[in-house]
Write a protein that holds these residues in place. Sequence first.
Motif, short mmCIF file in Angstrom:
data_model
loop_
_atom_site.label_atom_id
_atom_site.label_comp_id
_atom_site.label_asym_id
_atom_site.label_seq_id
_atom_site.Cartn_x
_atom_site.Cartn_y
_atom_site.Cartn_z
N ALA A 60 1.20 -4.89 -6.21
CA ALA A 60 1.08 -3.58 -5.58
C ALA A 60 0.10 -3.61 -4.41
O ALA A 60 0.13 -2.74 -3.55
CB ALA A 60 0.65 -2.55 -6.60
N GLY A 61 -0.78 -4.62 -4.39
CA GLY A 61 -1.74 -4.74 -3.29
C GLY A 61 -2.73 -3.59 -3.25
O GLY A 61 -3.12 -3.13 -2.19
N ILE A 62 -3.10 -3.11 -4.43
CA ILE A 62 -4.06 -1.99 -4.48
C ILE A 62 -5.45 -2.55 -4.79
O ILE A 62 -5.61 -3.33 -5.74
CB ILE A 62 -3.61 -0.95 -5.54
N VAL A 63 -6.42 -2.19 -3.96
CA VAL A 63 -7.79 -2.72 -4.12
C VAL A 63 -8.51 -1.87 -5.17
O VAL A 63 -8.70 -0.67 -4.98
CB VAL A 63 -8.56 -2.70 -2.77
N PRO A 64 -8.92 -2.48 -6.29
CA PRO A 64 -9.44 -1.69 -7.42
C PRO A 64 -10.74 -0.94 -7.16
O PRO A 64 -10.98 0.08 -7.78
CB PRO A 64 -9.62 -2.73 -8.52
N VAL A 115 -8.38 6.02 -4.49
CA VAL A 115 -6.94 6.13 -4.23
C VAL A 115 -6.74 6.54 -2.76
O VAL A 115 -5.92 5.96 -2.05
CB VAL A 115 -6.31 7.16 -5.19
N ARG A 116 -7.56 7.48 -2.29
CA ARG A 116 -7.47 7.94 -0.89
C ARG A 116 -7.69 6.77 0.07
O ARG A 116 -6.94 6.58 1.02
CB ARG A 116 -8.50 9.03 -0.64
N SER A 117 -8.75 5.97 -0.21
CA SER A 117 -9.05 4.84 0.68
C SER A 117 -7.93 3.81 0.64
O SER A 117 -7.66 3.15 1.65
CB SER A 117 -10.36 4.18 0.27
N ASN A 118 -7.29 3.65 -0.51
CA ASN A 118 -6.16 2.72 -0.59
C ASN A 118 -5.00 3.23 0.24
O ASN A 118 -4.33 2.45 0.92
CB ASN A 118 -5.73 2.54 -2.04
N ILE A 119 -4.77 4.54 0.19
CA ILE A 119 -3.67 5.11 0.97
C ILE A 119 -3.95 4.95 2.47
O ILE A 119 -3.06 4.68 3.26
CB ILE A 119 -3.45 6.61 0.60
N LEU A 120 -5.23 5.06 2.84
CA LEU A 120 -5.59 5.00 4.26
C LEU A 120 -6.13 3.62 4.68
O LEU A 120 -6.80 3.51 5.70
CB LEU A 120 -6.64 6.08 4.57
N TYR A 145 3.65 5.72 -5.60
CA TYR A 145 3.28 6.75 -4.63
C TYR A 145 2.23 6.22 -3.65
O TYR A 145 2.31 6.46 -2.45
CB TYR A 145 2.72 8.00 -5.34
N ILE A 146 1.24 5.52 -4.19
CA ILE A 146 0.18 4.99 -3.31
C ILE A 146 0.77 4.03 -2.28
O ILE A 146 0.46 4.11 -1.09
CB ILE A 146 -0.93 4.30 -4.14
N GLN A 147 1.65 3.16 -2.75
CA GLN A 147 2.25 2.17 -1.84
C GLN A 147 3.11 2.86 -0.77
O GLN A 147 3.10 2.46 0.39
CB GLN A 147 3.09 1.18 -2.62
#
Lengths: 252, 189
Positions: B64-68, B72-77, B113-115
């Motif tokens: 997913a490439g989501i930084v833990p 969530v906002r910073s991941n989206i942006l 959704y985040i991706q």
Amino acid sequence: MRFLERAIKALGYHRRPYLAGLLVSGLFTIISMVLLTATQLNLATQTGFKNRLQQFDTSAIKSADDLIKSVQTAYAGVNVQYGNWWWASIIALAVITFGFAIYLAKQRQQETNAYLLVGKSAPDIISQYLLEGLVVFVVGFGFAWIVLMCFTQVLDQVLVKLNATLLDQQLSGQVSATSFAKLTKKLFAHRITDFSQDSLVIPHRGIGPRPETSVLTGLSTTFLSGICALVIPQTLVYAISIWRARRRLRHH
Amino acid sequence: MAIFQSQKSKHFEAALTNLFTPAGMYYIHFADVDALNDCFETYAQAFISNGASKKMAIISKKDAGIVPYLTVRSNILINGQHRPFALVPEALRKDTLFLDGDATQLSPAQSLYIQLFRGLMAGRQFILMQDFPENMGPQETRLFLNCAQEAVAASGASLIILTTDNGLIQANPRTSWQVAPNLDDAATA
């Protein structure tokens, strides 16, 4: 802005390894600054020795030529010793950083993949990781410097003793204690000086004027060399780690 | 080499325009997961090798490439904000507890959704999605599709969903394929 946020958040997320990094940085700063200050003290003592010799006439100096050469060699030997120790501390820091970067790169594999997947470039990722390392070093460096500043008096006493011990060791390799005593006695025979025989080589040992308390030196040298010892191995390890992660992502 | 590269990129861009415009939702059907995964990788590689990686975002089930440690906002942006944040559905936009919390322990649907919005916020034109998570129910899937439909329509982007769900293909006959088109040959198709 996002870049800074990433770096700050990552510092908190990886706080355990970075706490170890903080200790290593502080320890290196103390060792490096102590050694650089000790070198300065040794050089000041050597200059003092040359000045003290001026109180003797030319014939006395000529007759004590062997003794003077031995003492000069001993001062130079101590300088080399401090230099070697300082280089060893830099190499140790670089080696520890190298191992630390390998450990952290493994810990951060998933995170690195995430950054690559969202399209961050290798320089962007490396810069973030390096910035984190530099922040840790600067904080460790600052703390260590404050600690050293609080103990300058104690440090001076320790360094004077250390310098004297090392000079004795170096001198004993050049000339025996009995012949040294004989030669100095000959040099001081029928001469009036403002220092005693014992303080010819080490002014703190006998009677006579003493050099001022040594000032803490090597701040910028320690800072710059520490940064080099951190940046070079980390850049290398992170670049390889990112290159491998990219390959894995492309071929999995 | 530069001219050749540029022509290759132009050819690829033409293929994308031909296949996935106007902006909207596109579906490609696969009989099995392995074929779907192979195509997902081939498509992603095609974007990279044709110098179009900045035009594309991926929605992956595996990575997913989501930084833990980021919210969530910073991941989206994470790749900047090239489109208004109002694209994010109101329910999510107002859930500040979720948006400003760390992006850990996310459900597969949340990750989806985040991706999606990460890709849209980054200004990407094509978003390549590797099917829906297995444990996502039909209602959740419908909700995501409605939300994605609105967001891509408002942003002028295209969401390309690779799926094993034949129902989606049948429901969208004009914007779906039973056989995955070849991106490199599609310019003249």
